[in-house]
Design a protein around this motif. Structure first.
Motif, short mmCIF file in Angstrom:
data_model
loop_
_atom_site.label_atom_id
_atom_site.label_comp_id
_atom_site.label_asym_id
_atom_site.label_seq_id
_atom_site.Cartn_x
_atom_site.Cartn_y
_atom_site.Cartn_z
N VAL A 205 0.85 -1.19 0.00
CA VAL A 205 0.00 0.00 0.00
C VAL A 205 0.89 1.25 0.00
O VAL A 205 1.92 1.28 0.67
N LEU A 206 0.48 2.26 -0.73
CA LEU A 206 1.18 3.53 -0.72
C LEU A 206 0.71 4.37 0.47
O LEU A 206 -0.49 4.51 0.69
N VAL A 207 1.65 4.90 1.23
CA VAL A 207 1.34 5.86 2.29
C VAL A 207 1.63 7.26 1.76
O VAL A 207 2.74 7.54 1.29
N ARG A 208 0.63 8.11 1.80
CA ARG A 208 0.78 9.48 1.30
C ARG A 208 0.07 10.41 2.27
O ARG A 208 -1.07 10.16 2.67
N ASP A 209 0.75 11.48 2.66
CA ASP A 209 0.18 12.46 3.59
C ASP A 209 -0.25 11.81 4.90
O ASP A 209 -1.27 12.17 5.50
N GLY A 210 0.50 10.80 5.33
CA GLY A 210 0.23 10.15 6.60
C GLY A 210 -0.94 9.19 6.61
O GLY A 210 -1.41 8.79 7.67
N ALA A 211 -1.43 8.80 5.42
CA ALA A 211 -2.57 7.88 5.34
C ALA A 211 -2.30 6.83 4.27
O ALA A 211 -1.56 7.06 3.31
N ALA A 212 -2.91 5.66 4.45
CA ALA A 212 -2.78 4.57 3.49
C ALA A 212 -3.78 4.78 2.35
O ALA A 212 -4.98 4.95 2.60
N CYS A 213 -3.30 4.75 1.13
CA CYS A 213 -4.15 4.99 -0.04
C CYS A 213 -4.97 3.74 -0.38
O CYS A 213 -4.45 2.62 -0.33
N ALA A 214 -6.22 3.96 -0.75
CA ALA A 214 -7.12 2.88 -1.19
C ALA A 214 -7.12 1.71 -0.21
O ALA A 214 -7.15 0.55 -0.61
N LEU A 215 -7.11 2.01 1.08
CA LEU A 215 -6.97 0.96 2.09
C LEU A 215 -8.09 -0.06 2.03
O LEU A 215 -7.84 -1.27 2.16
N GLU A 216 -9.33 0.38 1.84
CA GLU A 216 -10.44 -0.57 1.86
C GLU A 216 -10.35 -1.60 0.73
O GLU A 216 -10.71 -2.76 0.90
#
Length: 308
Positions: free
Chosen positions: A38-49
């Motif tokens: 998963v890509l982490v961007r701006d302190g959040a995981a992208c497309a996590l769901e």
């Protein structure tokens, strides 16, 4: 600034240099487990769901007990927050069948809840690890990648006829994929596209193949034995909003050559345009920047898609 973050499913932030796995972990001994990147961007995981949904589907394919998605969600969010918002990160969710001594010779799943690490001897091993994004990713995003086609030596019918081969699951058994990448690099290429015995396009060792043709985006269907791509899904969602026609159709190698553009989509690199295919230069079309922007926009949309 931390260089690695490790979080276990009980929410604990662990020392990434301290031992974590037992020597008889089945994930190490046999590659019997699953993962998500998963890509982490701006302190959040992208497309996590989307990644959590695919983790669940992979667990079903391997007959692992259903992952506790809330525990995974919390661990991922903790790891992403610990990594920080100043730079991108590469986050891996790893789940193995656990210790061989607990499961016996067949690796049979015990009744203990999957992902439960609170006990001293859990039935499964699960953790989240965040690392810096490799330098190759920045180059691939901006300059594209050179690619060669490699036969995977299998028919597109194999996924349906032999489901135990787990062709649609994201498993830890990645030695063949890494060997393909090393071979491509020895041949002077950056990446590879696997093909079937029928010369159908399958996927990359770590990416989904999408072609652009006129106002269409096309990717091979999952029934052909490819891993359903999370980044491809968010691209299709955003592209349809922008008026593109998005299709799941079988592709031949000739379709790659005649396409307006060919893309390798993955969770961390996001969108890498193929700039050379089997030595044939492929120029960027006028809409290349639009396609890349649709991917970048899609991965940052919270709650865009929650399941497959």
């Amino acid at each position: 600034m931390v260089e690695r973050v490790l979080v276990t499913l009980d929410g604990a932030i662990r020392d990434p240099d301290a031992p974590l796995l037992y020597s008889d972990d089945i994930g190490v001994l046999r590659g019997d487990g699953i993962f998500e990147t998963v890509l982490v961007r701006d302190g959040a995981a992208c497309a996590l769901e989307l990644h959590l949904a695919r983790l669940r589907r992979s667990a079903e394919a391997l007959e692992l007990a259903a992952p506790d998605l809330e525990a995974w969600r919390t661990a991922v969010q903790t790891a992403a927050k610990e990594w920080g918002a100043e730079r991108e990160g590469l986050l891996r969710m790893v789940l193995t069948r656990g210790r061989d001594s607990e499961h016996g010779a067949t690796g049979k799943q015990s009744a203990i809840k999957a992902g439960d690490l609170a006990g001293a001897e859990p039935a499964t091993t699960g953790y989240v690890l965040v690392l810096p994004v490799p330098e190759r990713v920045k180059t691939a995003r901006t300059e594209g990648v050179s690619v060669i086609t490699l036969s995977r030596g299998i028919s597109i019918d194999l996924a349906q006829e032999a489901p135990w081969l787990l062709l649609g699951a994201k498993t830890l058994s990645y030695a063949t994929n890494m060997a393909a990448l090393r071979f491509a690099q020895r041949m002077g290429a950056d990446d590879a596209i696997f093909t079937s015995t029928e010369h159908r396009v399958l996927e990359g060792p770590r990416s989904t193949v999408v072609i652009a043709r006129d106002n269409q985006l096309i990717t091979p269907p999952a029934r052909n034995g490819v891993l359903p791509g999370t980044t491809q899904r968010v691209l299709f969602t955003e592209a349809e909003k922008a008026g593109w026609e998005c299709k799941y159709e079988p592709l031949f190698i000739a379709d790659l050559i005649t396409a307006d553009s060919v893309w390798m989509l993955s969770s961390v690199t996001l969108a890498a345009r193929v700039n050379s295919l089997d030595g044939l230069r492929m120029s960027a079309p006028d809409n290349a920047a639009e396609i890349a922007e649709l991917v970048h926009r899609g991965v940052t949309q919270p709650g865009n898609i929650t399941d497959w």
